[in-house]
Design an enzyme around this catalytic site. Structure first.
Site, PDB file in Angstrom:
ATOM      1  CB  SER A  58      43.248  41.221  48.898  1.00 32.06           C
ATOM      2  OG  SER A  58      42.579  41.423  47.682  1.00 32.06           O
ATOM      3  CG  ASP A 107      35.806  44.321  49.539  1.00 33.37           C
ATOM      4  OD1 ASP A 107      36.068  44.922  48.477  1.00 33.37           O
ATOM      5  OD2 ASP A 107      36.554  43.453  50.027  1.00 33.37           O
ATOM      6  CG  HIS A 165      39.500  45.295  49.092  1.00 31.16           C
ATOM      7  ND1 HIS A 165      39.038  43.988  49.029  1.00 31.16           N
ATOM      8  CD2 HIS A 165      40.792  45.242  48.650  1.00 31.16           C
ATOM      9  CE1 HIS A 165      39.983  43.198  48.560  1.00 31.16           C
ATOM     10  NE2 HIS A 165      41.055  43.936  48.327  1.00 31.16           N
TER      11      HIS A 165
END
Length: 278
Positions: free
Chosen positions: A127, A222, A252
């Protein structure tokens, strides 16, 4: 000695699970502290092994004890590869407060860690860590042999802030705080105006001067960071060796066992490619 894969050996789920079981007799790795002066420090775990090593960069509010960080440690130990996981300052066991953990400080944390973790490295960024890995690779390209992004959130804070209504932006600027909702907690992330401004100073732009091999894994479900971000990064980076891997049913976090297997397989294949004659 860890189990080292032969050059053309495929990683199967059975091999992965078998390798993890071999770790039961290994001595426990102890946390180490990197002192940065003025009561500032980074806590990290490092297991030695073959190079290039792997360093895991956690996400926005994540730490070094997350599912992916620990799974990659087991994988690297099982395959005899050096591995490092750590907490950014302001997160986990490291010094500081969360509101002090900016994009700039995260980049500096990794650069500081690379003073004690020697040799070439592959950065695995989850991320927001995927944003940081590009900033580090731009700063010290001679140390970074490859990048693996997991739901890469390049320019994430700037993108989200710019999408807000003008009145909301003005309110955040006035109050100095941005309450960013998250599906993973009842409480929102609290971001300061200074953090937003710092993020703007680290936007990658249209042409990112990173030339090492890059692998970007992204879930098509996501909702936090759309997979289009990874596609945009692939287009904008100067490296010609870029693969985007889309997981049709992936969300995600990409921390389910099948996702972990995909990540570890991607790392191992990248290592094998790096060993090929040029």
């Amino acid at each position: 000695m860890g189990m080292v894969l032969k050059k053309n050996q495929k990683i199967s789920l059975d091999f992965f699970n078998y390798s993890i079981r071999l770790l039961s007799n290994r001595p426990q790795i102890m946390a180490q502290r990197l002192n940065l002066g003025k009561d500032k420090y980074i806590e990290y775990y490092h297991s030695p092994g073959s190079l290039p090593g792997v360093i895991f960069l956690p996400g926005l509010m994540s730490n070094m004890n997350g599912t992916k960080a620990l799974a990659l440690e087991k994988f690297c130990q099982a395959t005899g590869r050096a591995y490092t996981r750590f907490d950014h300052r302001g997160m986990g066991l490291s010094s500081g407060k969360p509101e002090e953990c900016t994009i700039g400080s995260r980049k500096e944390d990794v650069l500081s860690l690379l003073h004690v973790v020697k040799g070439p490295q592959i950065l695995v960024g989850s991320s927001l860590g995927g944003w940081i890995m590009f900033l580090v690779a731009m700063k010290i390209p001679h140390r970074i042999q490859g990048l693996v992004g997991i739901a890469t959130a390049v320019d994430f804070l700037s993108r989200r802030f710019d999408s807000l209504p003008e009145e909301t932006k003005e309110e955040i600027k006035t109050t100095g705080e941005w309450l960013l909702p998250t599906p993973y907690s009842e409480n929102p992330y609290i971001l300061t105006w200074d953090m937003i401004q710092d993020a703007r100073r680290h936007v990658l732009g249209d042409s990112t001067p990173v030339h090492c091999p890059i692998r970007l894994i992204h879930g098509m479900k996501d909702e936090e960071v759309p997979y289009k971000v990874s596609l945009d990064v692939a287009k904008g980076v100067q490296s010609k060796d870029v693969n985007v891997i889309l997981v049709k049913d992936g969300y995600h976090r990409l921390s389910e066992p099948k996702n972990i297997l995909l990540i570890t397989r991607t790392i191992q294949e990248l290592v094998q490619e790096l060993s090929l004659p040029t």
